[in-house]
Design an enzyme around this catalytic site. Structure first.
Site, short mmCIF file in Angstrom:
data_model
loop_
_atom_site.label_atom_id
_atom_site.label_comp_id
_atom_site.label_asym_id
_atom_site.label_seq_id
_atom_site.Cartn_x
_atom_site.Cartn_y
_atom_site.Cartn_z
N TYR A 63 -1.33 13.76 -14.43
CA TYR A 63 -0.33 12.78 -14.03
C TYR A 63 1.07 13.21 -14.44
O TYR A 63 1.22 13.93 -15.42
CB TYR A 63 -0.63 11.42 -14.67
CG TYR A 63 -1.83 10.71 -14.07
CD1 TYR A 63 -2.47 11.18 -12.93
CD2 TYR A 63 -2.34 9.56 -14.66
CE1 TYR A 63 -3.56 10.52 -12.39
CE2 TYR A 63 -3.43 8.89 -14.13
CZ TYR A 63 -4.04 9.37 -13.01
OH TYR A 63 -5.13 8.72 -12.48
N SER B 232 -7.60 1.39 -8.38
CA SER B 232 -6.97 1.03 -7.11
C SER B 232 -7.53 -0.26 -6.52
O SER B 232 -7.96 -0.30 -5.36
CB SER B 232 -7.08 2.17 -6.09
OG SER B 232 -6.04 2.08 -5.13
N LEU C 148 -5.92 -2.61 -5.47
CA LEU C 148 -5.07 -2.96 -4.33
C LEU C 148 -5.16 -1.91 -3.23
O LEU C 148 -4.38 -1.95 -2.26
CB LEU C 148 -3.62 -3.13 -4.76
CG LEU C 148 -3.34 -4.21 -5.81
CD1 LEU C 148 -1.84 -4.35 -6.05
CD2 LEU C 148 -3.94 -5.54 -5.40
N GLY D 131 -2.15 -0.01 -2.87
CA GLY D 131 -1.07 -0.97 -2.66
C GLY D 131 -1.13 -1.74 -1.37
O GLY D 131 -0.39 -2.71 -1.18
N LEU E 30 -3.29 -3.86 -0.23
CA LEU E 30 -3.74 -5.24 -0.34
C LEU E 30 -2.65 -6.18 -0.86
O LEU E 30 -2.83 -7.40 -0.88
CB LEU E 30 -4.98 -5.33 -1.22
CG LEU E 30 -6.28 -4.91 -0.51
CD1 LEU E 30 -7.39 -4.62 -1.50
CD2 LEU E 30 -6.72 -5.99 0.49
N LYS F 252 2.21 -5.35 1.65
CA LYS F 252 3.58 -4.87 1.84
C LYS F 252 3.71 -3.96 3.06
O LYS F 252 4.83 -3.65 3.47
CB LYS F 252 4.07 -4.14 0.59
CG LYS F 252 3.35 -2.84 0.26
CD LYS F 252 3.92 -2.26 -1.02
CE LYS F 252 3.20 -0.99 -1.46
NZ LYS F 252 3.76 -0.48 -2.73
#
Length: 402
Positions: A97, A282, A284, A287, A289, A292
């Protein structure tokens, strides 16, 4: 106090913000300022066992993979303070990361965490740190001193742990995970296993397990786990560990959400019977979910725009229709789409700790709210109706995406 002996506006602000605020005061260019994380949301985050490790973790785990790319060290600090003041004690990082993984940025996330540990003065035993060693990748040639691809050999595991400890500024890792397998598994695209893609010379399960046992004996890690793993892999590691007499994996971290529920078939049964915790990442689904991406031009700066073709692949699937339906259910029950999606994961009986991630404090507050939501039978029925129409509509995994 001011010169007249009355409480200053700053002191009043601290009092109103609550006990967690004092820890969130930092000196900035404009003098002393309060962190954006000063007031935690009202949540009821529980503690759960991490497999049979004896370690207790919060049911919410803070993901970190944007720190050092989409987020600065100061923003990472604020996220960590908000999470810990809200009852979180568990964070998840990786040697690769932030994402997208690159030679230029590799390790920045760990160094941001080290800065927080030093500046916040949180007791080390109040922070459960999980990290990950890279699996097989012939393009990741910058991780090891000798160059070459990343593999899950005993030598590379040892080298990875020593480097992670140095970056994190700590003497032990609480949970070391194999980020993805050394052997071929269908991580991207189709779920179907293609025997023609199997490689020769896989690192044996025994070598990987023995390395973990050695690290536990040395006190460098407390427990170990798996990530992006299959039912076969989990069960084989458990079998090999029993034969070798070394500690078995205590957790599996896989992608799981309203849009990706394949692990409910097969893997969940194996983990339940082996006493292994399930750590969904994850929740979402990259992201989406959060809703956006409801309009193609929205969601600027989101993860789907970090990787070529990722957004197009999502929009071409049936996932946008499923997301819209789930968002409508959330609205009917007074929740944001994000909080609803996280509440779904947290409500599963087989889930240990759900890994959340955010690029803004506002997103993090919204995510944390999902752990305070009550999951009802009505919610379950409505979710199952959408799932029947759109079963697992897309896979959020993307190369170099963490």
């Amino acid at each position: 106090q001011d010169p007249a002996g009355k409480p200053s506006m700053f002191a009043l602000a601290l009092a109103l913000a609550g006990p967690g605020a004092i820890r969130n005061v930092r000196a900035g260019a404009g003098g002393v300022r309060m962190s954006a994380a000063a007031t935690p949301p009202a949540t009821s985050i529980k503690r759960v066992p991490l497999g049979n490790s004896g370690i207790e973790v919060s049911e919410c785990c803070l993901g970190t993979m944007t720190w050092g790319s989409q987020n600065s060290d100061d923003q990472a600090f604020d996220q960590l303070e908000l999470a810990w003041d809200s009852g979180v004690n568990f964070l998840d990082t990786a040697e690769g990361y932030p994402i997208p993984m690159s030679e230029e940025t590799q390790g920045r996330t760990d160094r941001a965490i080290a800065k927080w540990l030093k500046r916040s003065k949180r007791p080390r035993d109040s922070v459960v740190i999980a990290t990950k060693v890279c699996g097989y990748n012939d393009r990741f040639t910058w991780f090891r001193e000798g160059g070459g691809p990343t593999r899950v050999t005993k030598q590379q595991i040892m080298e990875s742990v020593d480097a992670s400890l140095a970056r994190l500024g700590t003497d032990h890792i609480d949970l070391l995970q194999i980020h993805w397998p050394d052997r071929y598994v269908p991580l991207f695209g189709s779920l179907r296993y293609d025997p023609s893609k199997a490689r020769e010379g896989d690192v044996s399960f025994a070598e990987q397990a023995e390395a973990m046992g050695t690290l536990i004996k040395a006190g460098k890690i407390r427990a170990w786990g798996l990530s992006n793993e299959t039912p076969y892999g989990v069960c084989e590691f458990a079998r090999v560990c029993a034969a070798l007499g070394v500690p078995a994996p205590v957790s599996v971290q896989n992608s799981y959400s309203l849009l990706q529920r394949a692990d409910e078939v097969g893997l969940v049964e194996g983990m339940r019977n082996l006493g292994i915790s399930y750590l969904p990442y994850s929740p979402l689904s990259a992201g989406v979910l959060s809703n956006k991406y409801a309009h193609a031009q929205s969601g600027e700066g989101g993860r789907l725009r970090l990787f070529p073709g990722y957004l197009d692949r999502y929009l071409a699937s049936s996932a946008p229709q499923a997301v819209a339906d789930y968002a409508a259910i959330a609205a009917r029950h007074g929740l944001s789409p994000s909080a609803f999606a996280i509440a779904f994961c947290a409500s599963r009986s087989f889930v240990g700790s759900t890994i959340i991630g955010a690029t803004t404090i506002e997103q993090l507050r919204d995510n944390l709210a999902g752990f305070g939501a009550t999951w009802t039978e009505e919610m379950e029925e409505e979710v199952e109706a959408v799932f029947a129409k759109y079963p697992d509509p897309w896979r959020m995994q993307v190369r170099d995406g963490g």
